[in-house]
Scaffold this motif. Structure first.
Motif, PDB file in Angstrom:
ATOM      1  N   PHE A 112      22.937 -33.926  29.807  1.00 45.05           N
ATOM      2  CA  PHE A 112      22.503 -33.399  31.104  1.00 45.05           C
ATOM      3  C   PHE A 112      23.086 -32.013  31.357  1.00 45.05           C
ATOM      4  N   ILE A 113      24.348 -31.809  31.026  1.00 45.74           N
ATOM      5  CA  ILE A 113      24.974 -30.493  31.204  1.00 45.74           C
ATOM      6  C   ILE A 113      24.233 -29.447  30.374  1.00 45.74           C
ATOM      7  N   ASN A 114      23.980 -29.763  29.117  1.00 44.48           N
ATOM      8  CA  ASN A 114      23.281 -28.817  28.237  1.00 44.48           C
ATOM      9  C   ASN A 114      21.858 -28.546  28.711  1.00 44.48           C
ATOM     10  N   ALA A 115      21.163 -29.594  29.151  1.00 39.91           N
ATOM     11  CA  ALA A 115      19.788 -29.421  29.632  1.00 39.91           C
ATOM     12  C   ALA A 115      19.759 -28.606  30.918  1.00 39.91           C
ATOM     13  N   ALA A 116      20.707 -28.861  31.822  1.00 37.78           N
ATOM     14  CA  ALA A 116      20.759 -28.091  33.071  1.00 37.78           C
ATOM     15  C   ALA A 116      21.077 -26.631  32.778  1.00 37.78           C
ATOM     16  N   ALA A 117      22.008 -26.379  31.864  1.00 36.10           N
ATOM     17  CA  ALA A 117      22.354 -24.998  31.496  1.00 36.10           C
ATOM     18  C   ALA A 117      21.119 -24.276  30.954  1.00 36.10           C
ATOM     19  N   ALA A 118      20.352 -24.955  30.115  1.00 37.48           N
ATOM     20  CA  ALA A 118      19.136 -24.359  29.555  1.00 37.48           C
ATOM     21  C   ALA A 118      18.084 -24.145  30.641  1.00 37.48           C
ATOM     22  N   ALA A 119      17.911 -25.126  31.524  1.00 36.95           N
ATOM     23  CA  ALA A 119      16.910 -25.005  32.599  1.00 36.95           C
ATOM     24  C   ALA A 119      17.231 -23.854  33.536  1.00 36.95           C
ATOM     25  N   LEU A 120      18.501 -23.625  33.787  1.00 33.68           N
ATOM     26  CA  LEU A 120      18.905 -22.540  34.689  1.00 33.68           C
ATOM     27  C   LEU A 120      18.604 -21.162  34.105  1.00 33.68           C
ATOM     28  N   GLN A 121      18.355 -21.092  32.816  1.00 37.30           N
ATOM     29  CA  GLN A 121      17.979 -19.825  32.178  1.00 37.30           C
ATOM     30  C   GLN A 121      16.487 -19.537  32.315  1.00 37.30           C
ATOM     31  N   LEU A 122      15.731 -20.555  32.668  1.00 37.27           N
ATOM     32  CA  LEU A 122      14.283 -20.404  32.812  1.00 37.27           C
ATOM     33  C   LEU A 122      13.941 -19.854  34.190  1.00 37.27           C
ATOM     34  N   PRO A 123      12.819 -19.142  34.302  1.00 33.28           N
ATOM     35  CA  PRO A 123      12.404 -18.712  35.652  1.00 33.28           C
ATOM     36  C   PRO A 123      12.050 -19.922  36.509  1.00 33.28           C
ATOM     37  N   ARG A 124      12.222 -19.767  37.800  1.00 36.92           N
ATOM     38  CA  ARG A 124      11.858 -20.841  38.725  1.00 36.92           C
ATOM     39  C   ARG A 124      10.345 -21.056  38.638  1.00 36.92           C
ATOM     40  N   PRO A 125       9.906 -22.308  38.468  1.00 35.27           N
ATOM     41  CA  PRO A 125       8.461 -22.547  38.323  1.00 35.27           C
ATOM     42  C   PRO A 125       7.730 -22.419  39.662  1.00 35.27           C
ATOM     43  N   ALA A 126       6.432 -22.223  39.547  1.00 32.52           N
ATOM     44  CA  ALA A 126       5.589 -22.250  40.747  1.00 32.52           C
ATOM     45  C   ALA A 126       5.536 -23.687  41.247  1.00 32.52           C
ATOM     46  N   PRO A 127       5.347 -23.876  42.540  1.00 27.07           N
ATOM     47  CA  PRO A 127       5.201 -25.246  43.052  1.00 27.07           C
ATOM     48  C   PRO A 127       4.059 -25.977  42.346  1.00 27.07           C
ATOM     49  N   SER A 128       4.303 -27.222  42.004  1.00 27.82           N
ATOM     50  CA  SER A 128       3.299 -28.044  41.340  1.00 27.82           C
ATOM     51  C   SER A 128       2.425 -28.733  42.380  1.00 27.82           C
ATOM     52  N   ILE A 129       1.195 -28.951  41.996  1.00 30.31           N
ATOM     53  CA  ILE A 129       0.252 -29.642  42.869  1.00 30.31           C
ATOM     54  C   ILE A 129      -0.102 -30.965  42.199  1.00 30.31           C
ATOM     55  N   PHE A 130      -0.067 -32.030  42.969  1.00 29.49           N
ATOM     56  CA  PHE A 130      -0.392 -33.356  42.465  1.00 29.49           C
ATOM     57  C   PHE A 130      -1.599 -33.876  43.248  1.00 29.49           C
ATOM     58  N   PRO A 131      -2.828 -33.498  42.829  1.00 28.09           N
ATOM     59  CA  PRO A 131      -4.008 -33.910  43.585  1.00 28.09           C
ATOM     60  C   PRO A 131      -4.157 -35.422  43.684  1.00 28.09           C
ATOM     61  N   GLU A 132      -3.639 -36.148  42.679  1.00 24.82           N
ATOM     62  CA  GLU A 132      -3.745 -37.608  42.710  1.00 24.82           C
ATOM     63  C   GLU A 132      -2.886 -38.223  43.807  1.00 24.82           C
ATOM     64  N   LEU A 133      -2.003 -37.421  44.404  1.00 19.64           N
ATOM     65  CA  LEU A 133      -1.152 -37.917  45.488  1.00 19.64           C
ATOM     66  C   LEU A 133      -1.556 -37.370  46.856  1.00 19.64           C
ATOM     67  N   SER A 134      -2.690 -36.683  46.928  1.00 19.00           N
ATOM     68  CA  SER A 134      -3.133 -36.143  48.210  1.00 19.00           C
ATOM     69  C   SER A 134      -3.559 -37.275  49.143  1.00 19.00           C
ATOM     70  N   GLY A 135      -3.500 -37.017  50.417  1.00 17.05           N
ATOM     71  CA  GLY A 135      -3.904 -38.007  51.408  1.00 17.05           C
ATOM     72  C   GLY A 135      -5.341 -38.468  51.204  1.00 17.05           C
ATOM     73  N   GLU A 136      -6.215 -37.522  50.878  1.00 11.59           N
ATOM     74  CA  GLU A 136      -7.624 -37.863  50.684  1.00 11.59           C
ATOM     75  C   GLU A 136      -7.806 -38.796  49.488  1.00 11.59           C
ATOM     76  N   THR A 137      -7.110 -38.505  48.404  1.00 10.58           N
ATOM     77  CA  THR A 137      -7.239 -39.332  47.193  1.00 10.58           C
ATOM     78  C   THR A 137      -6.699 -40.731  47.435  1.00 10.58           C
ATOM     79  N   ILE A 138      -5.544 -40.816  48.054  1.00  4.81           N
ATOM     80  CA  ILE A 138      -4.936 -42.126  48.322  1.00  4.81           C
ATOM     81  C   ILE A 138      -5.787 -42.920  49.305  1.00  4.81           C
ATOM     82  N   ALA A 139      -6.315 -42.255  50.347  1.00  2.00           N
ATOM     83  CA  ALA A 139      -7.171 -42.944  51.312  1.00  2.00           C
ATOM     84  C   ALA A 139      -8.427 -43.493  50.628  1.00  2.00           C
ATOM     85  N   ALA A 140      -9.013 -42.696  49.745  1.00  4.68           N
ATOM     86  CA  ALA A 140     -10.214 -43.149  49.031  1.00  4.68           C
ATOM     87  C   ALA A 140      -9.906 -44.371  48.162  1.00  4.68           C
ATOM     88  N   LYS A 141      -8.722 -44.384  47.555  1.00  5.80           N
ATOM     89  CA  LYS A 141      -8.347 -45.542  46.733  1.00  5.80           C
ATOM     90  C   LYS A 141      -8.150 -46.786  47.596  1.00  5.80           C
TER      91      LYS A 141
END
Length: 173
Positions: A112-141
């Motif tokens: 975990f220490i090594n992975a966190a050290a490596a991740a901190l060298q990466l640029p911050r990612p753009a926010p992810s979108i999870f359409p399968e978790l949207s209110g509309e998708t869940i309501a339809a299900k």
């Protein structure tokens, strides 16, 4: 990460969660390591506060042996956080390709220490979108599920009552 100078000396580790059976041991371990001034415990915070933590953190660590769903990982990714998490099915299902995964092995802490050290060298990612978790998708299900239940329960009823039930407009409830 502090001892290896991977993060600045004033870095704070924020541990979010309710008091649990391991809390006393975790606090003792933090004290033994001399990290009391670097760790904040947060419990009972609002969703807005939690989302602000995710949006403003350097990295989210999610070391877990089991998870039912992995919502903290999803919420962190939705806020554009770097995420380092255990390589378990729930996290893989929700965030494959979006996180740094750490295999569960006998070297968990070091991995975990090594992975966190490596991740901190990466640029911050753009926010992810999870359409399968949207209110509309869940309501339809949910609507689909209820329709299936209604049809499944109505079919035996109609079979025992005959077609005249439908013709007369009888209430099926």
């Amino acid at each position: 990460l502090l001892y290896r100078n991977v993060v600045p000396p004033l870095t704070r580790f924020v541990l979010v969660g309710i008091q649990g059976p391991e809390s006393t041991a975790i606090r003792a371990w933090i004290s033994t390591l001399g990290l009391v001034d670097h760790v904040d415990f947060c419990a009972g915070i609002s969703d807005a506060e939690l989302h602000s933590l995710y949006a403003n953190c350097e990295c989210v660590l999610a070391p877990s042996l089991t998870e039912g769903f992995g919502l903290p990982v999803v919420e962190a990714l939705q806020r554009g956080a770097r995420v380092v998490c255990s390589d378990i099915p729930a996290f893989r299902e929700m965030a494959d390709g979006l996180c740094t995964f750490v295999p569960l092995s006998g070297h968990g802490k070091e991995d975990f220490i090594n992975a966190a050290a490596a991740a901190l060298q990466l640029p911050r990612p753009a926010p992810s979108i999870f359409p399968e978790l949207s209110g509309e998708t869940i309501a339809a299900k949910w609507v689909n599920l209820y329709q299936q239940v209604i049809v499944a329960n109505a079919t035996p009823y109609l079979a025992t009552r005959g077609a005249d039930v439908v013709e007369k407009g009888t209430n099926l409830s």
